[in-house]
Design a protein around this motif. Structure first.
Motif, PDB file in Angstrom:
ATOM      1  N   THR A  43      30.458  16.131  30.041  1.00 55.88           N
ATOM      2  CA  THR A  43      31.420  16.384  31.105  1.00 55.88           C
ATOM      3  C   THR A  43      30.778  15.986  32.427  1.00 55.88           C
ATOM      4  O   THR A  43      29.656  16.396  32.716  1.00 55.88           O
ATOM      5  CB  THR A  43      31.828  17.874  31.143  1.00 55.88           C
ATOM      6  N   ILE A  44      31.502  15.161  33.204  1.00 57.81           N
ATOM      7  CA  ILE A  44      31.011  14.716  34.506  1.00 57.81           C
ATOM      8  C   ILE A  44      32.106  14.937  35.552  1.00 57.81           C
ATOM      9  O   ILE A  44      33.286  14.937  35.224  1.00 57.81           O
ATOM     10  CB  ILE A  44      30.596  13.226  34.497  1.00 57.81           C
ATOM     11  N   THR A  45      31.675  15.149  36.789  1.00 59.95           N
ATOM     12  CA  THR A  45      32.607  15.233  37.912  1.00 59.95           C
ATOM     13  C   THR A  45      32.162  14.205  38.928  1.00 59.95           C
ATOM     14  O   THR A  45      30.965  14.115  39.249  1.00 59.95           O
ATOM     15  CB  THR A  45      32.611  16.646  38.527  1.00 59.95           C
ATOM     16  N   GLY A  46      33.110  13.422  39.411  1.00 60.87           N
ATOM     17  CA  GLY A  46      32.761  12.386  40.368  1.00 60.87           C
ATOM     18  C   GLY A  46      33.965  11.882  41.129  1.00 60.87           C
ATOM     19  O   GLY A  46      35.092  12.355  40.946  1.00 60.87           O
ATOM     20  N   THR A  47      33.705  10.901  41.980  1.00 59.41           N
ATOM     21  CA  THR A  47      34.731  10.288  42.806  1.00 59.41           C
ATOM     22  C   THR A  47      35.111   8.941  42.210  1.00 59.41           C
ATOM     23  O   THR A  47      34.240   8.101  41.956  1.00 59.41           O
ATOM     24  CB  THR A  47      34.209  10.096  44.249  1.00 59.41           C
ATOM     25  N   ILE A 102      35.747  14.584  34.077  1.00 65.22           N
ATOM     26  CA  ILE A 102      36.051  13.866  32.839  1.00 65.22           C
ATOM     27  C   ILE A 102      35.171  14.391  31.715  1.00 65.22           C
ATOM     28  O   ILE A 102      33.957  14.549  31.880  1.00 65.22           O
ATOM     29  CB  ILE A 102      35.848  12.355  33.022  1.00 65.22           C
ATOM     30  N   GLU A 103      35.813  14.654  30.608  1.00 67.06           N
ATOM     31  CA  GLU A 103      35.118  15.050  29.381  1.00 67.06           C
ATOM     32  C   GLU A 103      35.271  13.893  28.412  1.00 67.06           C
ATOM     33  O   GLU A 103      36.354  13.319  28.279  1.00 67.06           O
ATOM     34  CB  GLU A 103      35.779  16.300  28.806  1.00 67.06           C
ATOM     35  N   GLY A 104      34.177  13.535  27.767  1.00 71.13           N
ATOM     36  CA  GLY A 104      34.261  12.438  26.817  1.00 71.13           C
ATOM     37  C   GLY A 104      33.034  12.336  25.940  1.00 71.13           C
ATOM     38  O   GLY A 104      32.091  13.115  26.071  1.00 71.13           O
TER      39      GLY A 104
END
Length: 137
Positions: A43-47, A102-104
């Motif tokens: 899971t990542i958080t970004g722009t 985003i989870e992947g």
């Protein structure tokens, strides 16, 4: 003798054209299992820096801030536009500047690359209607 050479030249050109016509799809489309690990969820958080709603798979480019403050460029592979559309996505679902989580499935080679399972906007609301699976094209 000249007619013989012309026929062979024409046949060679036709065969080459057929080969060129079939090569790109074979190179462009690939199996999930070749690049992504079904056992490793990330899971990542970004722009968002780019969203390409294209065949055979769409892509999302993200800038993700690391704990040390530096920015890592991530690429997320999505499903084909026809599948995205069935799940409620549009070309306008993401735009540069949007913050998303985003989870992947992680890339097998350890690069900052994943296959989309689910995306959420900055408020935590799911983008689209349902998560994607490993066997979704």
């Amino acid at each position: 003798m000249g007619g013989f050479r012309k026929r062979h030249a024409a046949a060679a050109v036709a065969l080459a054209a057929m080969g060129l016509g079939t090569a790109p799809p074979a190179l462009a489309h690939h199996s999930f299992a070749v690049f992504f690990d079904p056992q490793k969820m990330v899971t990542i958080t970004g722009t968002v820096t780019a969203f390409r709603f294209t065949n055979p798979h769409g892509t999302i480019a993200l800038d993700v801030k690391k704990p040390d403050g530096s920015v890592e460029k991530w690429r997320v592979e999505t499903n084909a536009p026809v599948v995205l559309t069935r799940r409620g996505w549009t070309r306008q679902s993401l735009k540069p500047g949007d913050v998303v989580t985003i989870e992947g499935w992680a890339a097998r080679d350890g690069k900052p690359y994943l296959r989309l399972r689910m995306a959420r906007d900055a408020q935590g609301k799911p983008i689209g209607q349902t998560a994607f699976g490993i066997t979704d094209e």
